[in-house]
Design a protein around this motif. Structure first.
Motif, PDB file in Angstrom:
ATOM      1  N   LEU A  91       0.827  -1.201   0.000  1.00 26.64           N
ATOM      2  CA  LEU A  91       0.000   0.000   0.000  1.00 26.64           C
ATOM      3  C   LEU A  91       0.864   1.255   0.000  1.00 26.64           C
ATOM      4  O   LEU A  91       0.511   2.267  -0.624  1.00 26.64           O
ATOM      5  N   SER A  92       2.007   1.197   0.669  1.00 22.88           N
ATOM      6  CA  SER A  92       2.933   2.328   0.627  1.00 22.88           C
ATOM      7  C   SER A  92       3.465   2.546  -0.778  1.00 22.88           C
ATOM      8  O   SER A  92       3.620   3.688  -1.235  1.00 22.88           O
ATOM      9  N   ALA A  93       3.756   1.451  -1.475  1.00 21.91           N
ATOM     10  CA  ALA A  93       4.252   1.580  -2.847  1.00 21.91           C
ATOM     11  C   ALA A  93       3.226   2.267  -3.737  1.00 21.91           C
ATOM     12  O   ALA A  93       3.583   3.032  -4.642  1.00 21.91           O
ATOM     13  N   LEU A  94       1.956   2.022  -3.483  1.00 16.20           N
ATOM     14  CA  LEU A  94       0.906   2.692  -4.246  1.00 16.20           C
ATOM     15  C   LEU A  94       0.815   4.169  -3.899  1.00 16.20           C
ATOM     16  O   LEU A  94       0.655   5.021  -4.777  1.00 16.20           O
ATOM     17  N   LEU A  95       0.921   4.494  -2.603  1.00 16.49           N
ATOM     18  CA  LEU A  95       0.594   5.833  -2.122  1.00 16.49           C
ATOM     19  C   LEU A  95       1.786   6.770  -2.002  1.00 16.49           C
ATOM     20  O   LEU A  95       1.612   7.995  -2.001  1.00 16.49           O
ATOM     21  N   ASP A  96       2.995   6.238  -1.860  1.00 16.88           N
ATOM     22  CA  ASP A  96       4.153   7.115  -1.651  1.00 16.88           C
ATOM     23  C   ASP A  96       4.388   8.042  -2.841  1.00 16.88           C
ATOM     24  O   ASP A  96       4.802   9.191  -2.682  1.00 16.88           O
ATOM     25  N   GLY A  97       4.177   7.535  -4.034  1.00 15.29           N
ATOM     26  CA  GLY A  97       4.315   8.340  -5.241  1.00 15.29           C
ATOM     27  C   GLY A  97       2.989   8.426  -5.951  1.00 15.29           C
ATOM     28  O   GLY A  97       1.944   8.621  -5.339  1.00 15.29           O
ATOM     29  N   ASP A  98       3.018   8.249  -7.270  1.00 13.57           N
ATOM     30  CA  ASP A  98       1.780   8.353  -8.034  1.00 13.57           C
ATOM     31  C   ASP A  98       1.388   7.026  -8.675  1.00 13.57           C
ATOM     32  O   ASP A  98       0.603   7.005  -9.619  1.00 13.57           O
ATOM     33  N   LEU A  99       1.885   5.907  -8.143  1.00 11.23           N
ATOM     34  CA  LEU A  99       1.576   4.619  -8.747  1.00 11.23           C
ATOM     35  C   LEU A  99       0.077   4.345  -8.729  1.00 11.23           C
ATOM     36  O   LEU A  99      -0.479   3.827  -9.704  1.00 11.23           O
ATOM     37  N   TRP A 100      -0.587   4.664  -7.626  1.00  9.97           N
ATOM     38  CA  TRP A 100      -2.043   4.458  -7.555  1.00  9.97           C
ATOM     39  C   TRP A 100      -2.746   5.167  -8.701  1.00  9.97           C
ATOM     40  O   TRP A 100      -3.688   4.634  -9.303  1.00  9.97           O
ATOM     41  N   LEU A 101      -2.265   6.378  -9.011  1.00  9.59           N
ATOM     42  CA  LEU A 101      -2.896   7.194 -10.044  1.00  9.59           C
ATOM     43  C   LEU A 101      -2.542   6.694 -11.435  1.00  9.59           C
ATOM     44  O   LEU A 101      -3.408   6.611 -12.322  1.00  9.59           O
ATOM     45  N   ARG A 102      -1.283   6.361 -11.649  1.00  9.11           N
ATOM     46  CA  ARG A 102      -0.875   5.852 -12.958  1.00  9.11           C
ATOM     47  C   ARG A 102      -1.625   4.576 -13.315  1.00  9.11           C
ATOM     48  O   ARG A 102      -2.120   4.415 -14.442  1.00  9.11           O
ATOM     49  N   ASN A 103      -1.700   3.665 -12.360  1.00  7.04           N
ATOM     50  CA  ASN A 103      -2.394   2.405 -12.611  1.00  7.04           C
ATOM     51  C   ASN A 103      -3.868   2.626 -12.920  1.00  7.04           C
ATOM     52  O   ASN A 103      -4.435   2.031 -13.855  1.00  7.04           O
ATOM     53  N   ALA A 104      -4.508   3.487 -12.127  1.00  8.54           N
ATOM     54  CA  ALA A 104      -5.940   3.715 -12.305  1.00  8.54           C
ATOM     55  C   ALA A 104      -6.226   4.453 -13.607  1.00  8.54           C
ATOM     56  O   ALA A 104      -7.174   4.120 -14.327  1.00  8.54           O
ATOM     57  N   ARG A 105      -5.425   5.458 -13.913  1.00  5.80           N
ATOM     58  CA  ARG A 105      -5.630   6.182 -15.169  1.00  5.80           C
ATOM     59  C   ARG A 105      -5.499   5.255 -16.371  1.00  5.80           C
ATOM     60  O   ARG A 105      -6.286   5.340 -17.331  1.00  5.80           O
ATOM     61  N   HIS A 106      -4.513   4.371 -16.309  1.00  8.56           N
ATOM     62  CA  HIS A 106      -4.309   3.462 -17.434  1.00  8.56           C
ATOM     63  C   HIS A 106      -5.494   2.509 -17.585  1.00  8.56           C
ATOM     64  O   HIS A 106      -6.003   2.311 -18.707  1.00  8.56           O
ATOM     65  N   ALA A 107      -5.939   1.917 -16.490  1.00  7.09           N
ATOM     66  CA  ALA A 107      -7.073   0.989 -16.560  1.00  7.09           C
ATOM     67  C   ALA A 107      -8.316   1.690 -17.083  1.00  7.09           C
ATOM     68  O   ALA A 107      -9.059   1.147 -17.919  1.00  7.09           O
ATOM     69  N   ASN A 108      -8.564   2.907 -16.610  1.00  7.05           N
ATOM     70  CA  ASN A 108      -9.714   3.671 -17.091  1.00  7.05           C
ATOM     71  C   ASN A 108      -9.603   3.957 -18.584  1.00  7.05           C
ATOM     72  O   ASN A 108     -10.577   3.854 -19.335  1.00  7.05           O
ATOM     73  N   ALA A 109      -8.394   4.333 -19.016  1.00  8.84           N
ATOM     74  CA  ALA A 109      -8.190   4.650 -20.426  1.00  8.84           C
ATOM     75  C   ALA A 109      -8.421   3.426 -21.308  1.00  8.84           C
ATOM     76  O   ALA A 109      -8.977   3.533 -22.413  1.00  8.84           O
ATOM     77  N   MET A 110      -7.999   2.260 -20.836  1.00  7.42           N
ATOM     78  CA  MET A 110      -8.204   1.049 -21.617  1.00  7.42           C
ATOM     79  C   MET A 110      -9.689   0.697 -21.718  1.00  7.42           C
ATOM     80  O   MET A 110     -10.148   0.179 -22.750  1.00  7.42           O
ATOM     81  N   ALA A 111     -10.454   0.985 -20.677  1.00  6.79           N
ATOM     82  CA  ALA A 111     -11.896   0.743 -20.747  1.00  6.79           C
ATOM     83  C   ALA A 111     -12.551   1.658 -21.771  1.00  6.79           C
ATOM     84  O   ALA A 111     -13.419   1.225 -22.548  1.00  6.79           O
ATOM     85  N   ARG A 112     -12.134   2.922 -21.793  1.00  2.35           N
ATOM     86  CA  ARG A 112     -12.692   3.836 -22.806  1.00  2.35           C
ATOM     87  C   ARG A 112     -12.316   3.373 -24.208  1.00  2.35           C
ATOM     88  O   ARG A 112     -13.145   3.413 -25.136  1.00  2.35           O
TER      89      ARG A 112
END
Length: 348
Positions: free
Chosen positions: A250-271
């Motif tokens: 969870l720290s790896a997700l939250l310390d930087g922007d990994l949570w955001l990069r992963n989510a943005r990519h998944a959302n973009a692939m759905a679109r």
């Protein structure tokens, strides 16, 4: 045959994805030497700091094994055994947790029909009745999913309205945030903008669907909103002895922007997927694509032929509605291959 058998990616769930390399690296780094058990370790302390940075100075994080455990622990700590929880009829706590909030937490769920998976004050208000009546389970919690099970996203204003209603009746607002990162990415706002800042009291923060191996966290946002969490976490079998391996992810997700990069990519692939299949004859994208989920109506025969190559879920067998999920590791070529396979399946 499944997508596992063919080596093709699965569109059944973002749970089917592997572990993000940065999270795997964090796990490897955490696997060094001896540290105190049960959360008294530097990795869990680091996570506590990251959670406060994202959710506010009062936020307290309690790592757990999984999403159902997070929901049960959070709800149980917010309520009394005679309490009820108002939720959408489609909510994960209502249809996909085998009655755990009721069986394990002793709470009565009050499911509310919604057109899009989202509760509104108008839908919730009729259920906030008979306060003080000993013959009636007492309304205590409004629980919402962000993202909802239908792929829709609550806006900050919608969340604030629900919080105002709940708090006005002396109740609390709980959020099942298994896909919170996808919602924040879709809205292009910080995590706290759709949690702390709008009045959410207790959050189940999800990591597994956003690139983690396993592990979520109960995050208490409002001081005093949840009682006895350290004790209940143990009593509900959610206290990890080697907690550092949950916290490090969870720290790896939250310390930087990994949570955001992963989510943005998944959302973009759905679109991208929705665009790729939207003009195919006989296919209709049936719900707004607001996150990393695509819902579509597909002729049953074509769906069956497509499922010979790719895994995905049937959402409503009566209508032929299916659900396709994208993940942090879904690639453009995966989407193109899936759309081509669907076109071939439609041709018979």
């Amino acid at each position: 045959m499944t997508s596992h058998d063919t080596g093709l990616p699965s569109f059944a769930s973002d749970n089917c994805a592997g572990v993000h390399p940065e999270i795997m690296a964090a796990l490897a780094a955490a696997n060094a030497g001896h540290v105190p058990a049960y959360g008294d370790d530097p990795y869990t302390a680091r996570l506590a700091g990251a959670v406060r940075r994202h959710f506010g100075a009062d936020a307290e994080a309690y790592p757990v094994f999984n999403g159902t455990g997070a929901n049960v622990l959070g709800l149980r700590a917010m309520a009394d055994p005679w309490s009820s929880v108002v939720c959408a009829a489609t909510a994960h706590i209502n249809v996909d947790e085998t009655g755990a909030p009721e069986a394990s937490a002793g709470l009565k769920l009050v499911p509310v029909a919604t057109p899009d998976g989202k509760l509104t004050p108008e839908l919730v208000a009729p259920h906030l009745v008979r306060f003080g009546d000993p013959h009636f389970a007492q309304p205590r919690i409004v629980s919402i999913s962000q993202v909802t099970e239908l792929g829709t996203v609550y806006t900050p204003d919608e969340l604030a309205a629900l919080a105002e209603l709940a708090h006005g009746h002396g109740m609390l607002l709980h959020m099942d945030g298994a896909r919170l990162a996808n919602a924040a990415a879709a809205l292009d706002v910080p995590l706290r903008a759709v949690t702390t800042d709008v009045g959410v009291d207790v959050l189940s923060f999800g990591g597994t669907k956003n690139g983690a191996m396993m592990g979520e966290a109960v995050v208490v946002l409002t001081p005093g909103a949840a009682r006895g969490v350290p004790y209940l976490r143990k009593a509900t079998t959610q206290l990890a002895s080697k907690m550092r391996f949950v916290s490090a992810q969870l720290s790896a997700l939250l310390d930087g922007d990994l949570w955001l990069r992963n989510a943005r990519h998944a959302n973009a692939m759905a679109r991208l997927l929705a665009e790729a299949v939207g003009d195919l004859p006989g296919v209709k994208v049936s719900r707004p694509v607001e996150s990393n989920a695509v819902f579509a109506l597909v002729p049953p025969g074509a769906a069956a032929r497509l499922r010979e190559r790719y895994a995905f879920s049937t959402w409503d067998a009566a209508t032929g509605e299916v659900r396709w999920m994208c993940a942090f590791d879904t690639a453009e070529e995966h989407v193109a291959g899936f759309a081509a396979a669907l076109a071939a399946a439609l041709d018979g």
